[in-house]
Write a protein that holds these residues in place. Structure first.
Motif, PDB file in Angstrom:
ATOM      1  N   GLY A 134       0.957  -0.846  -0.240  1.00 59.15           N
ATOM      2  CA  GLY A 134       0.448  -0.117   0.562  1.00 59.15           C
ATOM      3  C   GLY A 134       1.212   1.067  -0.030  1.00 59.15           C
TER       4      GLY A 134
ATOM      5  N   LEU B   7      -7.151  -3.088   9.348  1.00 55.35           N
ATOM      6  CA  LEU B   7      -7.477  -2.426   7.829  1.00 55.35           C
ATOM      7  C   LEU B   7      -7.815  -0.479   8.722  1.00 55.35           C
ATOM      8  CD1 LEU B   7      -9.501  -2.218   5.170  1.00 55.35           C
ATOM      9  CD2 LEU B   7     -11.293  -2.694   6.374  1.00 55.35           C
TER      10      LEU B   7
ATOM     11  N   ASP C 275      -4.819   0.729   1.135  1.00 57.20           N
ATOM     12  CA  ASP C 275      -4.391  -0.825   1.956  1.00 57.20           C
ATOM     13  C   ASP C 275      -3.181  -1.359   1.767  1.00 57.20           C
ATOM     14  OD1 ASP C 275      -7.208   0.308   2.887  1.00 57.20           O
ATOM     15  OD2 ASP C 275      -8.267  -1.553   1.289  1.00 57.20           O
TER      16      ASP C 275
ATOM     17  N   SER D 297      -9.933  -7.423   3.752  1.00 61.64           N
ATOM     18  CA  SER D 297      -9.943  -6.362   2.962  1.00 61.64           C
ATOM     19  C   SER D 297     -11.665  -6.079   3.035  1.00 61.64           C
ATOM     20  CB  SER D 297     -10.085  -7.280   1.397  1.00 61.64           C
ATOM     21  OG  SER D 297     -11.152  -8.585   1.763  1.00 61.64           O
TER      22      SER D 297
END
Length: 541
Positions: A83, A465, A472, A477
């Motif tokens: 990310g 998260l 991310d 997810s």
């Protein structure tokens, strides 16, 4: 009747001889080809062990830094990117914690192992430029540089650059000298390894490229296969990460643009000034201590009383110096000047938020830059002096570390950023989740500052998260949130709270909401109390 025992002249002479023999042994080990590598490796190991214990004492009342906890979380999955950054720091953390538990002391050991490896590579760089005597002086100066001890407590991509960037410089000096395609391949691999650590290393790679173009012997290098083999190798080695970068819609670049671009020119000037002053102050310590070590060579006491200026001037002389490879020294001088001047100027021109931590990786060459000045003469006694200074300071810091930690805690009693009880919260939330759902806590949501300690300290090690950010990590997810449920952790004083609560309302409108308060006691001393907004969403059915 009392008697006084006076040591005989023979005993005093024996003491002097023993001391002299030890000093001669150290110098011999530092300079003999068959012994010097092992001496430097043992020195780096001793440095890492001493400073690991020092950091354990100094940080006893603190949780690990959020960057460290983040790197630990990245290391749970070996991805091609995370990310915000390329993957190497996560890979290294993942390999390290296959052998060590997720505990505070193991993170400090990782940080010190990182700087220890960097010290050895810096010594190998120095050997390309100066003789073994000066190279040993360089490596001890680096050990005294606060980036390699006090400031090196948190393992993150910045710290890992103290391994990968010296490796790039070493590979460049090797390629510049040998000019073969094999040395070019090694340089390309070193460059790719550095780029997989952090994109910031482009500053060093660019500086190396400029140095190669400016150097008087540039045509011999540029007309050889080495630079072209290096470029080709680095491009090929980076292809998998570039593919990931495209698939991730160039999130790391979005992160950098959103986080570090500024419009306030006054703030930019202030940050650049702070960056420069901060790094100058850090470098002043090893330089001053090295100057002291070179002044305290034999006959320093008579000079101190009769001609004190000679303590400084006798270390300088004109004429050729066989201990310095001037061609390679030119490379090092140019690289260091470019990386010292370039980033601050770039920040001023492009209005970039200049963090002081960005200097961590850019100034490891300064001791070599100074020691490689041909006019400087380094006596053998200076090697023993600098090693003795390092040992005395390190042992003294180890002994004083509990007192220093207590003083720091007393002076910053209300500092929740440093002394907030996040590890206690992680363990309490794990128990809360188990009591409600009798399953593993899989996902924690919130801001990086709040949730990374949960990832590290919870026995379940939930994946992190950050739903209110675009970058991310890829470790979990939105689908996992619905399947496994989550615990949201948020600081109620954080201005981003409304955005997070909006997200919770959208994905888990029935989430349980509670407020929890944590506080840590260290050696009977209370830390600051912290309150947290907690959101508990049950796993999907």
């Amino acid at each position: 009747m009392s008697t006084t025992s006076i040591p005989s002249a023979r005993a005093r002479a024996k003491t002097r001889v023993s001391f002299g023999r030890f000093r001669a042994w150290l110098v011999a080990c530092a300079t003999r080809p068959e012994a010097r590598l092992w001496l430097v490796i043992q020195f780096a190991i001793l440095h890492a062990v001493l400073w690991t214990f020092i950091l354990i004492n100094l940080k006893a009342a603190q949780d690990v830094h959020m960057d460290v906890a983040e790197a630990w979380g990245w290391g749970q999955k070996f991805l091609l990117g995370y990310g915000k950054h390329p993957p190497l720091s996560g890979w290294v953390a993942g390999v390290w914690f296959m052998a060590f538990p997720a505990t505070d002391w193991a993170t400090y050991a990782l940080a010190m192992a990182t700087v220890g490896v960097g010290m050895v590579i810096c010594w190998l760089v120095a050997l390309r430029v100066v003789d073994a005597r000066r190279a040993f002086l360089v490596v001890v100066m680096i050990a005294l540089y606060p980036i390699f001890n006090f400031k090196g407590f948190k393992y993150n991509p910045d710290l890992l650059q103290l391994v990968t960037l010296p490796l790039v410089v070493l590979a460049y000096l090797n390629a510049f000298e040998k000019r073969s395609w094999q040395s070019g391949i090694l340089l390309g691999l070193a460059g790719a390894l550095a780029l997989m650590t952090k994109y910031w290393v482009l500053t060093m790679i660019g500086a190396i490229g400029l140095a190669a173009l400016i150097h008087p012997e540039r045509m011999r290098f540029l007309l050889s296969p080495a630079p072209w083999a290096a470029i080709a190798t680095m491009i090929v080695a980076m292809i998998p990460h570039v593919v990931w970068l495209a698939q991730a819609h160039f999130m790391p670049l979005t992160y950098a643009g959103d986080t570090y671009s500024l419009e306030d020119s006054g703030q930019v000037h202030e940050l650049v000034t702070g960056y420069v002053l901060h790094n100058v102050a850090l470098l002043a310590l090893p330089v001053a201590l090295a100057a002291l070590a070179m002044a305290l060579v034999p006959h320093w006491l008579p000079l101190l009383t009769r001609a004190p200026l000679r303590l400084v001037t006798r270390a300088w002389a004109r004429g050729p110096n066989p201990g310095v490879n001037v061609s390679q020294a030119l490379n090092v001088w140019m690289i260091q000047i470019i990386v010292a001047v370039g980033p601050p100027l770039g920040a001023l021109i492009f209005s970039i938020y200049m963090k002081t931590d960005w200097g961590i990786s850019l100034f490891f060459l300064v001791p070599l830059v100074l020691v490689a000045i041909p006019a400087l003469r380094v006596q053998s006694a200076a090697l023993f002096n600098i090693a003795a200074i390092w040992l005395v300071l390190s042992v003294a810091t180890l002994m004083a570390s509990p007192w220093i930690a207590a003083r720091e805690m007393a002076a910053n009693a209300g500092n929740t950023a440093t002394y907030g009880a996040r590890s206690e919260l992680a363990r309490e939330l794990t128990q809360v989740w188990h009591a409600r759902f009798a399953s593993r806590w899989a996902v924690v949501a919130g801001t990086m500052e709040s949730i990374q300690p949960m990832v590290f300290y919870s026995p379940d090690h939930p994946a992190a998260l950050v739903p209110i950010e675009a970058w991310d990590s890829g470790l979990t997810s939105r689908e996992d949130v619905k399947r496994y449920g989550f615990i949201g952790v948020f600081d109620p004083t954080d201005g981003r709270l409304p955005a997070f609560e909006k997200w919770v309302a959208e994905v888990a409108p029935n989430a349980e909401r509670i407020v929890m308060t944590t506080r840590r006691f260290t050696h009977g001393r209370p830390g600051p109390s912290m309150s947290w907004n907690i959101y508990i969403a049950a796993p999907g059915k």
